[in-house]
Write a protein that holds these residues in place. Structure first.
Motif, mmCIF file in Angstrom:
data_model
loop_
_atom_site.group_PDB
_atom_site.id
_atom_site.type_symbol
_atom_site.label_atom_id
_atom_site.label_comp_id
_atom_site.label_asym_id
_atom_site.label_seq_id
_atom_site.Cartn_x
_atom_site.Cartn_y
_atom_site.Cartn_z
ATOM 1 N N ALA A 116 0.838 -1.200 0.000
ATOM 2 C CA ALA A 116 0.000 0.000 0.000
ATOM 3 C C ALA A 116 0.868 1.243 0.000
ATOM 4 O O ALA A 116 2.004 1.227 0.466
ATOM 5 N N GLY A 117 0.318 2.325 -0.527
ATOM 6 C CA GLY A 117 0.993 3.603 -0.440
ATOM 7 C C GLY A 117 1.607 4.095 -1.730
ATOM 8 O O GLY A 117 2.194 5.174 -1.749
ATOM 9 N N SER A 118 1.486 3.318 -2.813
ATOM 10 C CA SER A 118 2.077 3.751 -4.074
ATOM 11 C C SER A 118 1.048 3.658 -5.187
ATOM 12 O O SER A 118 0.245 2.723 -5.219
ATOM 13 N N LEU A 401 -6.545 3.578 -2.636
ATOM 14 C CA LEU A 401 -5.808 2.667 -3.513
ATOM 15 C C LEU A 401 -5.524 1.339 -2.839
ATOM 16 O O LEU A 401 -4.679 0.575 -3.314
ATOM 17 N N HIS A 402 -6.205 1.060 -1.736
ATOM 18 C CA HIS A 402 -5.991 -0.219 -1.063
ATOM 19 C C HIS A 402 -7.280 -0.661 -0.372
ATOM 20 O O HIS A 402 -8.190 0.150 -0.144
ATOM 21 N N LEU A 425 5.540 -12.379 -3.732
ATOM 22 C CA LEU A 425 4.548 -11.312 -3.612
ATOM 23 C C LEU A 425 4.803 -10.503 -2.349
ATOM 24 O O LEU A 425 4.788 -11.048 -1.241
ATOM 25 N N ALA A 426 5.040 -9.217 -2.505
ATOM 26 C CA ALA A 426 5.225 -8.323 -1.361
ATOM 27 C C ALA A 426 3.864 -7.805 -0.914
ATOM 28 O O ALA A 426 3.106 -7.239 -1.712
ATOM 29 N N ILE A 427 3.554 -8.016 0.356
ATOM 30 C CA ILE A 427 2.276 -7.595 0.914
ATOM 31 C C ILE A 427 2.467 -7.401 2.403
ATOM 32 O O ILE A 427 3.425 -7.912 2.988
ATOM 33 N N VAL A 448 -4.023 -4.632 1.132
ATOM 34 C CA VAL A 448 -3.761 -4.944 -0.278
ATOM 35 C C VAL A 448 -3.770 -3.655 -1.090
ATOM 36 O O VAL A 448 -4.812 -3.043 -1.308
ATOM 37 N N GLY A 449 -2.606 -3.246 -1.546
ATOM 38 C CA GLY A 449 -2.482 -2.038 -2.351
ATOM 39 C C GLY A 449 -2.678 -2.343 -3.824
ATOM 40 O O GLY A 449 -1.714 -2.562 -4.557
#
Length: 474
Positions: A116-118, A401-402, A425-427, A448-449
């Protein structure tokens, strides 16, 4: 005396720093170039100055440089091709870490990311931004290339005042806006100003970003946690926290839980600020992206003299632009501008480009285009989850966005995060965002972004997420 810098304005070559040593000029030049390549200072593919240019810069004969180049080509250090010049050869030469006898293993980069955050960085509007940059550079006054006003370029502050009033319900005038290089920069400035005002505590939400809390701690401020419940942040409890002089909040879309601050709690926060002489630090990090509801206006509109509004281009465009803004109470403008001074990274040309990008309507068009794209992804995510892992709940759907996925009882979020990491998977789990001093019951789940992947990577990333969830929670 032989010079060590290739800087002659009379030639058209590139600059090259060379320390000549040894018994002869040719051997000294060869030794210097070998060492520069061996150490990694000159990387494979780097173009070197022409022999004529380097000779003129170093004050030595051109044949000396040409002979040195030719021998290094023969040895395999350099390559030379007609029309391409002389370059460092593509050889496996590792950069040496001075003072270390071993190297740490490289960290594996994830194949997929739902962090998240991008935003989707591949969707940055390059062509439109370039057009705006050309117009901004053409029209820029000469004084724009000086140090300028620490509040930022007046052109950007003027269009921001109009845009924020129109789109976010912010009461703004150009004189109240200070441009900063992102939310982190702005929060750091406010931390210093609050500390100078003898504020000792800034309340923060139970869930948020730890490096935001750390910025305030670094400024000498304590950060007590303000609890959340199933309805969102418990702003009504501000009056019970003695010693708190300000509060950091995400009212439009609590990060990362995803709930908006309810009207009665918005009113409670403003009432506290008025009664206590406190400040609300409003992080409107993704206010442009809403889908299934009317937009939640900025809290700042309720009381501009007790709310500091933060906005950035990080989610709407890209964090790499390093452009943000603060809309301040009138009493704070001079203090924040003084704290900022002239030593920040807000380039005047980038500010002028963003001003033109907004003024031309390109910013609104881009935001609307991305809003549709992100909503489509969100809908695809929700549909796929309902079909393949229906026992996993989804919250925080209306904006941003998430989303947050709630896991079945007994399934630890760390297990899912680890399984996802094994699949590349980066989460993140919700626990990564929980304040260490929080007293409320801990919420569990995954953040989840869905805005992060590019369009080309989205389908594959979603498939991996579903595979992981089916395997560990199916």
């Amino acid at each position: 005396m032989v010079k060590s810098w290739a800087t002659s304005p009379e030639t058209l070559g590139v600059d090259l720093h060379v320390d000549l040593g040894g018994a002869g000029l040719r051997s000294g030049l060869m030794d210097a170039l070998r060492e520069a390549v061996r150490s990694g200072r000159l990387t494979p593919g780097t173009r070197l100055p022409s022999s004529r240019s380097l000779a003129a810069d170093l004050g030595i004969a051109r044949n000396t440089v040409a002979d040195a180049y030719a021998e290094l080509v023969a040895e395999g250090w350099l390559t030379a091709r007609q029309g391409s010049g002389t370059r460092v050869a593509q050889r496996a030469v590792a950069r040496q870490d001075r003072g270390h006898t071993h190297r740490l293993p490289a960290r594996r980069k994830p194949t997929y990311s739902l962090m998240a955050g991008s935003p989707d960085l591949a969707s940055f509007p390059r062509a439109e931004w370039l057009k705006a940059a050309r117009r901004a550079l053409t029209d820029a006054p000469h004084e724009a290339f000086g140090f300028g006003d620490p509040r930022g370029r007046v052109e950007l502050r003027t269009v921001l005042a109009d845009y924020l009033a129109r789109s976010r319900g912010v009461y703004a005038s150009p004189d109240r806006i200070v441009v900063c290089s992102g939310f982190v920069h702005g929060l750091a400035l406010m931390g210093r100003v609050l500390r100078a005002r003898r504020v000792r505590e800034v309340a923060v939400e139970t869930y948020g970003l730890d490096f935001h809390w750390q910025l305030l701690t670094d400024a000498g401020l304590r950060t007590p946690a303000l609890d959340l419940d199933e309805l969102g942040t418990r702003a009504q409890e501000l009056g019970t926290q003695r010693g708190v002089g300000a509060v950091l909040m995400t009212p439009a879309h609590q990060f990362p839980i995803g709930l908006p601050l309810l009207p009665d709690r918005r009113a409670a926060a403003v009432d506290w600020a008025r009664a206590a002489g406190g400040l609300i630090l409003e992080d409107d990090y993704d206010g442009e992206f809403r889908y299934d509801r009317q937009p939640v206006g900025a809290l700042q509109g309720l009381d501009p003299e007790h709310v500091v509004y933060f906005g950035t281009a990080s989610k709407s465009l890209a964090p790499g632009l390093r452009l943000g803004w603060m809309v301040l109470p009138e009493s704070l403008v001079a203090e924040v501008a003084q704290a900022k001074g002239h030593g920040d990274a807000c380039g005047a040309l980038d500010q002028l480009t963003l001003a033109e990008f907004i003024r031309s309507g390109a910013y609104d068009r881009h935001v609307r285009r991305m809003r549709l794209r992100y909503r489509r992804r969100r809908d695809e995510l929700v549909t796929a989850l309902a079909e393949q892992v229906p026992h996993i709940g989804v919250t925080g759907l209306a904006a941003g966005l998430h989303v947050v996925l709630s896991l079945p009882p007994g399934l630890d979020e760390r297990t899912v995060v680890q399984a996802a990491n094994w699949r590349g998977l980066a989460i993140q789990g919700l626990g990564a965002f929980r304040h260490p001093d929080a007293t409320s019951a801990q919420w569990g789940g995954l953040v989840v972004g869905y805005g992060t992947p590019s369009d080309s990577a989205w389908a594959g990333t979603l498939e991996v997420l579903l595979d992981v969830l089916s395997a560990v929670a199916g």
